[in-house]
Design a protein around this motif. Structure first.
Motif, PDB file in Angstrom:
ATOM      1  N   GLY A  84       0.940  -1.175   0.020  1.00 49.83           N
ATOM      2  CA  GLY A  84       0.056  -0.036   0.012  1.00 49.83           C
ATOM      3  C   GLY A  84       1.005   1.302   0.065  1.00 49.83           C
ATOM      4  N   TYR A  85       2.036   1.269   0.704  1.00 49.35           N
ATOM      5  CA  TYR A  85       2.846   2.459   0.991  1.00 49.35           C
ATOM      6  C   TYR A  85       3.271   2.786  -0.475  1.00 49.35           C
ATOM      7  N   CYS A  86       4.032   1.485  -1.042  1.00 46.23           N
ATOM      8  CA  CYS A  86       4.805   1.919  -2.431  1.00 46.23           C
ATOM      9  C   CYS A  86       3.720   2.246  -3.542  1.00 46.23           C
ATOM     10  N   GLN A  87       2.476   1.601  -3.494  1.00 42.73           N
ATOM     11  CA  GLN A  87       1.572   1.964  -4.297  1.00 42.73           C
ATOM     12  C   GLN A  87       1.224   3.513  -4.408  1.00 42.73           C
ATOM     13  N   LYS A  88       1.020   3.986  -3.135  1.00 40.66           N
ATOM     14  CA  LYS A  88       0.476   5.397  -3.038  1.00 40.66           C
ATOM     15  C   LYS A  88       1.646   6.179  -3.527  1.00 40.66           C
ATOM     16  N   ILE A  92       1.761   9.087  -6.652  1.00 39.18           N
ATOM     17  CA  ILE A  92       2.107  10.448  -6.452  1.00 39.18           C
ATOM     18  C   ILE A  92       3.264  10.872  -7.402  1.00 39.18           C
ATOM     19  N   THR A  93       4.312  10.106  -7.441  1.00 43.32           N
ATOM     20  CA  THR A  93       5.533  10.256  -8.320  1.00 43.32           C
ATOM     21  C   THR A  93       4.885  10.431  -9.757  1.00 43.32           C
ATOM     22  N   ARG A  94       4.026   9.525 -10.175  1.00 43.76           N
ATOM     23  CA  ARG A  94       3.394   9.538 -11.559  1.00 43.76           C
ATOM     24  C   ARG A  94       2.651  10.767 -11.811  1.00 43.76           C
ATOM     25  N   LYS A  95       1.775  11.163 -11.021  1.00 45.98           N
ATOM     26  CA  LYS A  95       1.065  12.380 -11.033  1.00 45.98           C
ATOM     27  C   LYS A  95       1.942  13.566 -11.069  1.00 45.98           C
ATOM     28  N   GLY A 100       4.137  17.589 -15.040  1.00 48.90           N
ATOM     29  CA  GLY A 100       5.391  18.320 -15.308  1.00 48.90           C
ATOM     30  C   GLY A 100       5.396  18.238 -16.816  1.00 48.90           C
ATOM     31  N   SER A 101       5.010  17.108 -17.428  1.00 48.62           N
ATOM     32  CA  SER A 101       5.132  16.985 -18.881  1.00 48.62           C
ATOM     33  C   SER A 101       4.092  17.746 -19.486  1.00 48.62           C
ATOM     34  N   ARG A 102       2.778  17.489 -18.639  1.00 43.97           N
ATOM     35  CA  ARG A 102       1.569  18.471 -19.268  1.00 43.97           C
ATOM     36  C   ARG A 102       2.017  19.882 -19.290  1.00 43.97           C
ATOM     37  N   ASP A 103       2.743  20.474 -18.481  1.00 41.84           N
ATOM     38  CA  ASP A 103       3.132  21.909 -18.261  1.00 41.84           C
ATOM     39  C   ASP A 103       4.057  22.268 -19.438  1.00 41.84           C
ATOM     40  N   LYS A 104       4.964  21.146 -19.807  1.00 46.89           N
ATOM     41  CA  LYS A 104       6.143  21.561 -20.729  1.00 46.89           C
ATOM     42  C   LYS A 104       5.535  21.449 -22.021  1.00 46.89           C
ATOM     43  N   VAL A 105       4.436  20.597 -22.317  1.00 41.90           N
ATOM     44  CA  VAL A 105       3.629  20.492 -23.492  1.00 41.90           C
ATOM     45  C   VAL A 105       2.964  21.823 -23.808  1.00 41.90           C
ATOM     46  N   PHE A 106       2.191  22.276 -22.957  1.00 37.05           N
ATOM     47  CA  PHE A 106       1.499  23.254 -23.059  1.00 37.05           C
ATOM     48  C   PHE A 106       2.288  24.638 -23.277  1.00 37.05           C
ATOM     49  N   ALA A 143       1.557   4.564 -24.110  1.00 35.36           N
ATOM     50  CA  ALA A 143       2.431   5.519 -23.522  1.00 35.36           C
ATOM     51  C   ALA A 143       1.775   6.794 -23.150  1.00 35.36           C
ATOM     52  N   TYR A 144       1.946   7.391 -21.988  1.00 30.08           N
ATOM     53  CA  TYR A 144       1.322   8.647 -21.748  1.00 30.08           C
ATOM     54  C   TYR A 144       1.739   9.585 -22.803  1.00 30.08           C
ATOM     55  N   PHE A 145       0.603  10.227 -23.569  1.00 31.97           N
ATOM     56  CA  PHE A 145       0.730  11.058 -24.609  1.00 31.97           C
ATOM     57  C   PHE A 145       1.801  12.110 -24.554  1.00 31.97           C
ATOM     58  N   TYR A 146       1.731  12.916 -23.409  1.00 36.17           N
ATOM     59  CA  TYR A 146       2.201  13.994 -23.166  1.00 36.17           C
ATOM     60  C   TYR A 146       3.692  13.838 -22.972  1.00 36.17           C
ATOM     61  N   ASP A 147       4.112  12.598 -22.167  1.00 37.45           N
ATOM     62  CA  ASP A 147       5.440  12.151 -21.973  1.00 37.45           C
ATOM     63  C   ASP A 147       6.065  11.939 -23.199  1.00 37.45           C
ATOM     64  N   TRP A 148       5.256  11.141 -24.252  1.00 29.87           N
ATOM     65  CA  TRP A 148       5.972  10.943 -25.616  1.00 29.87           C
ATOM     66  C   TRP A 148       5.942  12.189 -26.360  1.00 29.87           C
ATOM     67  N   LEU A 149       5.391  13.078 -26.382  1.00 37.66           N
ATOM     68  CA  LEU A 149       5.525  14.578 -27.067  1.00 37.66           C
ATOM     69  C   LEU A 149       7.033  15.001 -26.229  1.00 37.66           C
ATOM     70  N   VAL A 150       7.149  15.192 -25.002  1.00 32.47           N
ATOM     71  CA  VAL A 150       8.317  15.680 -24.393  1.00 32.47           C
ATOM     72  C   VAL A 150       9.690  14.704 -24.802  1.00 32.47           C
TER      73      VAL A 150
END
Length: 182
Positions: A84-88, A92-95, A100-106, A143-150
């Motif tokens: 549970g701890y590592c999942q949470k 958080i890390t993924r979000k 960050g990727s979304r901000d870079k893309v926009f 793949a997460y699209f925004y990560d792919w664009l970056v």
């Protein structure tokens, strides 16, 4: 007990919060500061990549077969292969990474809809200008699209649209209803 110590690598005097905690060291902290530890780890990994990857795979498989968390090795698995701890912590890390990727893309493609001028970031998305999003999703396979664009250095062929314009374009043969009469 002193709140400072000298790094065994860079020889700088630093606060204890600049050193990782360690039960193996008598003073309770590593002898290298966090910065030097990170640099050392990166260098070691780049020089011994195959060995490190093999060891990580062996550890992962061993923990998985033992029924413990594959990341920390301390707790029973609850969510697939993680506790549970590592999942949470992973969520958080993924979000954070995705935000960050979304901000870079926009920042690169613009933070306003190219069609209607909407600028509320919660309404914005990235559009495939050539209307080939379905085919492209098959190519990047989840793949997460925004990560792919970056990762691909913001290729051409994409634009910022709001969700309404993007969906309107999709349902209207590639032309947003805002543009239809123009």
């Amino acid at each position: 007990m002193s709140q400072f110590r000298k790094c065994s690598n860079c020889k700088e005097e630093k606060g204890l919060n600049e050193f990782h905690k360690s039960k193996q060291h008598p003073e309770g902290h590593h002898t290298r500061c966090k910065v030097c530890s990170i640099l050392y780890t990166r260098k070691y990994y780049s020089e011994h990549k195959e060995k490190c990857l093999k060891k990580m795979a062996e550890t992962y498989q061993s923990r998985d077969l033992s029924g413990i968390c594959v990341l920390c090795g301390n707790n029973q698995k609850v969510f697939g292969k993680k506790c549970g701890y590592c999942q949470k912590k992973s969520e958080i890390t993924r979000k954070k990474r995705r935000a960050g990727s979304r901000d870079k893309v926009f920042n690169k493609y613009g933070d306003i809809c190219a069609c209607c001028g909407e600028n509320n970031k919660r309404f914005l998305t990235i559009d495939h200008i050539e209307n080939n999003g379905a085919q492209h999703r098959k190519v990047i396979k989840g793949a997460y699209f925004y990560d792919w664009l970056v990762k691909n250095d913001f290729p051409i062929g994409y634009q910022t649209l709001c969700w309404n314009c993007n969906l309107g374009k999709y349902h209207n043969g590639g032309i947003c209803p805002h543009r239809e009469g123009k």
